[in-house]
Scaffold this motif. Structure first.
Motif, short mmCIF file in Angstrom:
data_model
loop_
_atom_site.label_atom_id
_atom_site.label_comp_id
_atom_site.label_asym_id
_atom_site.label_seq_id
_atom_site.Cartn_x
_atom_site.Cartn_y
_atom_site.Cartn_z
N GLU A 139 7.62 1.33 0.48
CA GLU A 139 7.39 1.67 1.67
C GLU A 139 5.80 0.82 2.10
O GLU A 139 5.90 0.13 3.37
CB GLU A 139 7.13 3.17 1.95
N VAL A 140 4.97 1.00 1.23
CA VAL A 140 3.61 0.34 1.65
C VAL A 140 3.63 -0.83 1.70
O VAL A 140 3.03 -1.84 2.67
CB VAL A 140 2.67 0.71 0.80
N ALA A 141 4.46 -1.54 0.62
CA ALA A 141 4.62 -3.24 0.54
C ALA A 141 5.24 -3.67 1.72
O ALA A 141 5.28 -4.75 2.14
CB ALA A 141 5.15 -3.49 -0.83
N ALA A 142 6.13 -2.85 2.44
CA ALA A 142 6.75 -3.25 3.71
C ALA A 142 6.16 -3.42 4.83
O ALA A 142 6.43 -4.19 5.95
CB ALA A 142 8.31 -2.37 3.75
N ARG A 143 4.85 -2.83 5.08
CA ARG A 143 3.89 -2.77 5.97
C ARG A 143 3.30 -4.29 5.85
O ARG A 143 3.16 -5.00 4.82
CB ARG A 143 3.00 -1.75 5.85
N PRO A 145 -0.24 -6.52 6.18
CA PRO A 145 0.11 -7.82 6.14
C PRO A 145 0.96 -8.10 4.55
O PRO A 145 1.08 -9.23 4.35
CB PRO A 145 -1.16 -8.32 6.09
N TYR A 146 1.08 -7.01 3.99
CA TYR A 146 1.81 -7.18 2.74
C TYR A 146 3.05 -7.69 2.49
O TYR A 146 3.34 -8.69 1.62
CB TYR A 146 1.63 -5.75 1.78
N ALA A 147 3.88 -7.31 3.41
CA ALA A 147 5.38 -7.83 3.22
C ALA A 147 5.33 -9.33 3.64
O ALA A 147 6.34 -9.94 2.93
CB ALA A 147 6.11 -7.17 4.59
N ALA A 207 1.63 -10.35 -7.08
CA ALA A 207 1.86 -11.51 -5.87
C ALA A 207 0.67 -11.20 -4.82
O ALA A 207 0.13 -12.54 -4.53
CB ALA A 207 3.08 -11.06 -5.16
N LEU A 208 0.14 -9.97 -4.75
CA LEU A 208 -1.00 -9.94 -4.09
C LEU A 208 -2.00 -10.53 -4.40
O LEU A 208 -3.05 -11.21 -3.67
CB LEU A 208 -1.01 -8.36 -3.36
#
Length: 253
Positions: A139-143, A145-147, A207-208
């Motif tokens: 859920e958080v990764a889909a937000r 600017p992370y996505a 990745a981040l």
């Protein structure tokens, strides 16, 4: 994904090792040779030695950092750098602890992996892909600017015991398949974040980090806050329910 961090993985050695001890306790007989697929930093060799003191153990892992750590901490054991899907080591007993979920299409590989065991093939995989820790990760990764950096986070699902039974129950084999949900009591600040940062969240965090270390720090702060709400600290620590799925396939005489 960047390489694994053995130091971070070993923060919760007792909790991560317990399922493997319960797995090998269900393996019958006294093998002369054992291959451990996904051996990590070699910390589970002690479990195998305690179960079969005379066996010759070979550890296999695809992580250079993990193999380097294993060779340094346990020079008396052979450790091999190899891909679990293509490695061809054989032994009386072939084991795997919390590793096959990282192998694409692992269900299709199971019969071939079992065939490499002269007696028994035994493995354990996490079954917590729909736990709050993983749901919140996706859920958080889909937000934003992370996505934009990580894309869609894979739901790295494993099977239930009955599916593993169906895959491995062939003529000439008997299969014992089951599941256990452990409730670990973790200590210290943000323990669930530290736990998953060393395992399931690694691809996202790497990745981040590669894109922007500040972006990773921002993600960890946001994800950590969500985890604290989902896993509130108690006076005795922070409970983490963790489901694991086991299978032991043994050749019949």
């Amino acid at each position: 994904m960047a390489d694994w961090n053995p130091g971070a993985y070993l923060q919760y050695t007792d909790e991560r090792s317990r399922p493997f001890g319960e797995l090998v306790a269900r393996v019958p007989g006294t093998p002369a040779t054992v291959v451990d697929l996904g051996c990590g930093p070699g910390h589970l060799t002690a479990v195998l030695r305690a179960r079969w003191p005379e066996a010759r153990v070979t550890g296999v892992d695809s992580s250079p950092a993990m193999i380097e750590q294993a060779r340094a901490s346990d020079p008396g054991t052979e450790y091999v750098l190899a891909d679990l899907a293509t490695d061809r080591h054989t032994a009386d007993v072939v084991t795997s602890n919390a590793a096959l979920q990282w192998v694409p299409g692992h269900r299709d590989l199971l019969p071939a992996l079992a065939d490499r065991a002269a007696r028994t093939f035994a493995f354990q995989v996490p079954g917590n892909h729909d736990a709050p820790s993983h749901l919140l990760l996706r859920e958080v990764a889909a937000r934003a600017p992370y996505a934009e950096v990580v894309g869609a986070v894979e739901r790295r699902a494993t099977a239930d015991p009955d599916e593993y039974l169906e895959i491995l129950a062939r003529p000439g084999w008997t299969v014992d398949a089951w599941e256990t949900t452990y409730t670990h009591v973790l200590q210290g600040p943000d323990p669930v974040l530290r736990w998953i940062s060393a395992t399931g969240a690694q691809p996202v965090l790497h990745a981040l980090e590669a894109a922007d270390p500040a972006l990773r720090a921002r993600f960890e702060a946001e994800y950590g806050a969500a985890l604290r709400e989902a896993y509130p600290e108690r006076p005795y620590g922070t409970p983490l329910a963790f489901r694991r799925v086991f299978a032991v396939a043994t050749r019949t005489p």
